[in-house]
Design a protein around this motif. Structure first.
Motif, mmCIF file in Angstrom:
data_model
loop_
_atom_site.group_PDB
_atom_site.id
_atom_site.type_symbol
_atom_site.label_atom_id
_atom_site.label_comp_id
_atom_site.label_asym_id
_atom_site.label_seq_id
_atom_site.Cartn_x
_atom_site.Cartn_y
_atom_site.Cartn_z
ATOM 1 N N LEU A 124 32.010 53.522 6.849
ATOM 2 C CA LEU A 124 31.594 52.910 8.107
ATOM 3 C C LEU A 124 30.110 53.110 8.408
ATOM 4 C CD1 LEU A 124 34.706 53.701 10.327
ATOM 5 C CD2 LEU A 124 33.865 51.428 9.684
ATOM 6 N N LYS A 125 29.481 54.077 7.749
ATOM 7 C CA LYS A 125 28.045 54.257 7.942
ATOM 8 C C LYS A 125 27.246 53.173 7.215
ATOM 9 C CE LYS A 125 28.214 59.260 8.669
ATOM 10 N NZ LYS A 125 27.781 60.605 8.187
ATOM 11 N N THR B 87 29.596 48.997 15.468
ATOM 12 C CA THR B 87 29.903 48.815 14.050
ATOM 13 C C THR B 87 31.165 47.981 13.884
ATOM 14 O OG1 THR B 87 28.856 50.913 13.458
ATOM 15 C CG2 THR B 87 30.441 50.003 11.881
ATOM 16 N N SER B 88 32.160 48.284 14.690
ATOM 17 C CA SER B 88 33.399 47.516 14.656
ATOM 18 C C SER B 88 33.144 46.053 15.007
ATOM 19 C CB SER B 88 34.423 48.114 15.621
ATOM 20 O OG SER B 88 35.571 47.306 15.712
ATOM 21 N N ALA B 89 32.306 45.828 16.006
ATOM 22 C CA ALA B 89 31.991 44.451 16.402
ATOM 23 C C ALA B 89 31.328 43.693 15.253
ATOM 24 C CB ALA B 89 31.089 44.457 17.629
ATOM 25 N N ALA B 90 30.428 44.369 14.539
ATOM 26 C CA ALA B 90 29.757 43.730 13.399
ATOM 27 C C ALA B 90 30.749 43.433 12.274
ATOM 28 C CB ALA B 90 28.626 44.617 12.892
ATOM 29 N N LEU B 91 31.653 44.374 12.026
ATOM 30 C CA LEU B 91 32.674 44.149 11.001
ATOM 31 C C LEU B 91 33.589 42.991 11.378
ATOM 32 C CD1 LEU B 91 33.916 47.677 9.818
ATOM 33 C CD2 LEU B 91 32.889 45.879 8.412
ATOM 34 N N SER B 92 33.914 42.896 12.647
ATOM 35 C CA SER B 92 34.761 41.798 13.109
ATOM 36 C C SER B 92 34.102 40.450 12.842
ATOM 37 C CB SER B 92 35.064 41.945 14.603
ATOM 38 O OG SER B 92 35.845 40.868 15.071
#
Length: 422
Positions: free
Chosen positions: A223-224, A391-396
Motif C-alpha cells: 500500500l505504500k 490511498t484507497s481512493a486512488a486505488l478505487s
C-alpha cells in the motif's frame, strides 16, 4: 467495507439535499441525552443513550436491533440510529463539531485512524474501555500514534467460495487452485463447459478496494506503493476476467450483496466474498457451496484484509464524563469477554479474541475453513494509518478504470501509473 463491511452493507448514494437531511436527522437523534451539564467533570447521568451503527439492513424488528436494545443499562433508554458506512464518518464530524454526538458509534475499521486523528473519538483510557485480549492483527486499526481509541466489535474477512457441482462437471479439482494461473485455468474450463466464471464486487469506493486487496497483496504489492508493477498485475487480472467474460460486466458496479446474489443463482463457479455469508452458503439448497483461501499469484494463500467495525465513544465537551460512563456500559455489554461470541454471532462475524473465537469454531463447523484466514488477515490501515483513506481512493479510481478497460493492458498500466504520478 468494508466491513464494508466493509463489506456486506449496501452502499447508499444520496444527493446533497438528502445527505444534509440525514446529517440533521442524526444530530437531532443525539439531542435526547438527558442530564447534560456544561462541566465535563460532573458526570451527570445520561438517561437516553444514543448509539449509531452502520447496519441499515437490520431494521428495528431484527435480532441485531433487539440484542442492541438489551444492552441499555437499567434506568436508561437506548436510542439506535443507523446509516450506511459511507455516511457515518461525515455525520460524526458534524455532530462532534456541534457537541451533539452519540454516546457510542460503530465505524468501519479503516475509518478509525481518520476519526481519531480528527479528534472525533475519545481515547479508550478516558472512557474506561477494556482493550485487552483482542488479537493484535484485528485490534490494530484502533490504535493511532500509540493511543488506543476503540476495540473491534467482531471481525470478518474474504475467501473464495466455489460451486462444487460446477467444478465437478468441468473436471476441476478445487485442491489444485493454488495460484492465479490455476484459477484462470479453472475459469476457462468452467466457461467452456457452459457455466459462468466468478463474481466479485468492483464497486467504486472502499467496498471495491476491500475486495481488490487480496489480489493486490497476492501479487506482492504494498500500500505504500499503490502504483507499482505488482499492483498493475492485480489490476490486469481482474480486468482480464471482464474482458474474457469470466466475470459479469456488472462487477464494475456490484457491491458484495449483489455479487453474492449472482453466485446464489447457481450459474457461477466462484465468488470472492465474505465470511459473513458462511451461514447462508451452508444452508442454501441449490448447490454445494464451499470456501477455499484466495490464491496468491505464484502460489499459496493471498493475504486478506480484516473487515468489521470498531466500537468507540465519540468526543463530548459538555458532560463528557456522563457520556463516557454511559458509553462504557454499552461497550462492555457488546464486547466484554462473556458477550463477544453472542455479539459476533448476531452480525455473522468472528469474535476478535482468539479464545472466544475458538468457542465459535467448536460450536459450528461452518467457521472451521475460515479460522486460518481470520488469524492471518491484515489491517488495511496498519502501514498507512489515516493516510490509508486517500490511498484507497486512488486505488478505487485505478480499479474502476481497469475494470472498464476489460483487459486492455495499456489502459490498465496507465490507470496504475496515474497513482504513481499523483
Amino acid at each position: 467495507m468494508i466491513t464494508t463491511r466493509s463489506n456486506h452493507r449496501l452502499t447508499v448514494f444520496a444527493g446533497v439535499a438528502a445527505g444534509a437531511a440525514l446529517v440533521t436527522s442524526l444530530a437531532a437523534c443525539s439531542s435526547g441525552s438527558g442530564g447534560g451539564s456544561s462541566d465535563d467533570k460532573t458526570g451527570a447521568k445520561i438517561t437516553t443513550i444514543n448509539v449509531w451503527d452502520p447496519y441499515p439492513q437490520y431494521d428495528d424488528s431484527s435480532d441485531w436491533a433487539k440484542y442492541l436494545q438489551s444492552c441499555a443499562p437499567e434506568g436508561t433508554t437506548l436510542k439506535r440510529t443507523t446509516a450506511a458506512t459511507a455516511d457515518l464518518l461525515n455525520n460524526l464530524t458534524t455532530a462532534v463539531k456541534e457537541d451533539n454526538a452519540p454516546d457510542v458509534v460503530m465505524l468501519d475499521n479503516p475509518a478509525v485512524p481518520e476519526a481519531a486523528s480528527a479528534g472525533l473519538v475519545a481515547p479508550a483510557e478516558d472512557v474506561g474501555i477494556d482493550t485487552s485480549g483482542f488479537d493484535a492483527n484485528l485490534a490494530g486499526p484502533g490504535t493511532v500514534s500509540g493511543t488506543t481509541y476503540g476495540v473491534p466489535i467482531g471481525a470478518n474477512t474474504l475467501g473464495l467460495y466455489y460451486n462444487a457441482d460446477i467444478l465437478k462437471k468441468a473436471g476441476v479439482d478445487p485442491a489444485s487452485i493454488t495460484s492465479w494461473d490455476a484459477l484462470n485455468a479453472a475459469l476457462e474450463k468452467v466457461t467452456k463447459a457452459g457455466d459462468k466464471g466468478i463474481t466479485f464486487a468492483g464497486i467504486s469506493g472502499e467496498e471495491g478496494v476491500f475486495q481488490f486487496l487480496p489480489w493486490f497483496w497476492g501479487a506482492g504489492a504494498n500500500l505504500k506503493e499503490p502504483g507499482s508493477a505488482q499492483a498493475t498485475e492485480a489490476g490486469q487480472l481482474v480486468s482480464d476476467w471482464i474482458g474474457k467474460g469470466y466475470a459479469p460486466k456488472s462487477a464494475i458496479s456490484d457491491n458484495q450483496s449483489a455479487s453474492w446474489d449472482l453466485f446464489l443463482t447457481g450459474k457461477y463457479a466462484f465468488a470472492e466474498n465474505g465470511s459473513w455469508f458462511a451461514q447462508a452458503a451452508s444452508t442454501q439448497k441449490k448447490f454445494k457451496a464451499v470456501m477455499m483461501p484466495i490464491p496468491g499469484k505464484d502460489g499459496g494463500s493471498a493475504p486478506v484484509p480484516t473487515g468489521g467495525e470498531f466500537v468507540l465513544a465519540p468526543t463530548h465537551k459538555s458532560n463528557a464524563a456522563g457520556h463516557y460512563a454511559a458509553a462504557k456500559q454499552v461497550i462492555e455489554c457488546l464486547v466484554g469477554k462473556d458477550n463477544q461470541v453472542k455479539t459476533a454471532d448476531k452480525l455473522g462475524y468472528f469474535a476478535a479474541n482468539k479464545d472466544q473465537r475458538q468457542k465459535q469454531i467448536d460450536s459450528d463447523a461452518i467457521w472451521k475453513p475460515w479460522a486460518a484466514a481470520i488469524e492471518s488477515a491484515q489491517g488495511r490501515t496498519t502501514d498507512l494509518g489515516s493516510a490509508y483513506t486517500p490511498t484507497s481512493a486512488a486505488l478505487s479510481t485505478a480499479l474502476q478504470s481497469s475494470l472498464n478497460a476489460a483487459g486492455d493492458a495499456d489502459a490498465v498500466k496507465q490507470a496504475f501509473s496515474a497513482i504513481s504520478a499523483g
